[in-house]
Design an enzyme around this catalytic site. Structure first.
Site, PDB file in Angstrom:
ATOM      1  N   ASP A  10       1.635  -6.466   0.686  1.00 18.66           N
ATOM      2  CA  ASP A  10       0.218  -6.554   1.014  1.00 18.66           C
ATOM      3  C   ASP A  10       0.043  -7.462   2.231  1.00 18.66           C
ATOM      4  OD1 ASP A  10      -2.488  -7.186   1.130  1.00 18.66           O
ATOM      5  OD2 ASP A  10      -2.639  -7.786  -0.977  1.00 18.66           O
ATOM      6  N   ILE A  11      -0.449  -6.912   3.322  1.00 15.16           N
ATOM      7  CA  ILE A  11      -0.576  -7.688   4.565  1.00 15.16           C
ATOM      8  C   ILE A  11      -1.510  -8.881   4.393  1.00 15.16           C
ATOM      9  CG2 ILE A  11      -2.461  -6.335   5.595  1.00 15.16           C
ATOM     10  CD1 ILE A  11      -0.767  -6.605   8.274  1.00 15.16           C
ATOM     11  N   ASP A  34      -8.539  -2.496   6.410  1.00 14.98           N
ATOM     12  CA  ASP A  34      -9.755  -3.154   6.889  1.00 14.98           C
ATOM     13  C   ASP A  34     -10.562  -3.736   5.730  1.00 14.98           C
ATOM     14  OD1 ASP A  34     -11.601  -3.962   8.837  1.00 14.98           O
ATOM     15  OD2 ASP A  34     -12.638  -2.037   8.839  1.00 14.98           O
ATOM     16  N   THR A 123      -2.082   5.417  10.021  1.00 16.11           N
ATOM     17  CA  THR A 123      -1.325   6.325   9.149  1.00 16.11           C
ATOM     18  C   THR A 123      -1.971   6.529   7.780  1.00 16.11           C
ATOM     19  OG1 THR A 123       0.101   4.579   8.291  1.00 16.11           O
ATOM     20  CG2 THR A 123       0.855   5.748  10.276  1.00 16.11           C
TER      21      THR A 123
END
Length: 172
Positions: A10-11, A34, A123
């Site tokens: 998870d970024i 986002d 993507t």
């Protein structure tokens, strides 16, 4: 050239000088990466994005461009927002996707960031084929002159991780 690594995860949990948000042009939050960045980062990110909309980006951030804000409650110092292109079967938008990575690295350099975490831009809901998106991401980051020392591609899901691993191997 920045060292490149792959992370399955998870970024929004990445500790980095900057994480890159796959934003929409409104800069006001959305789905996917986002939405996660805005939810986890808290109202400080939305306030900073609203300030950008009120000043330089009244019509929104153009596709392929990048801009930085605070990271709010995220474990990063900054969020670099970039707007990826929607994939098209009829029009080659590869240069716009490559521009997202180049512009994000340019902004990272302006911030003095040494570690940057990227998602797989375009993507997801924007429909870019994963293998091609990974190839463009890896080739662009490798070819871009930057002071960033480490680029992490933080990938949500095994398929994305495999695609980026294959792209890294193919790039040598």
């Amino acid at each position: 050239m920045a060292a490149i690594s792959l992370v399955l995860g998870d970024i929004t949990a990445e500790k980095a000088d900057a994480i890159v948000n796959a934003a929409n042009s409104s800069l006001l939050g959305g789905g996917g990466v986002d939405g996660a960045v805005h939810r986890r980062g808290g109202p400080e990110i939305l306030a900073a994005c609203r300030a950008l909309r009120a000043s330089h980006y009244g019509k929104g951030l153009p596709t392929g461009r990048a801009v930085a804000t605070t990271a709010g409650r995220l474990p990063a110092a900054h969020v670099i927002h970039t707007v990826g292109p929607v994939w098209s079967r009829d029009e080659d938008r590869s240069q716009l996707l490559a521009s997202c990575y180049r512009e994000s690295l340019r902004v990272a350099d302006e911030l003095g960031a040494r570690t940057v975490a990227f998602p797989a831009i375009s993507t997801g809901v924007y429909g870019w084929p994963l293998d091609d998106g990974a190839r463009i991401a890896v080739e662009t980051v490798r070819a871009t002159r930057t002071e960033v020392e480490e680029v992490r591609f933080v990938l949500f899901g095994e398929a994305a991780h495999e695609a980026f691993a294959a792209a890294l191997e193919a790039a040598g």
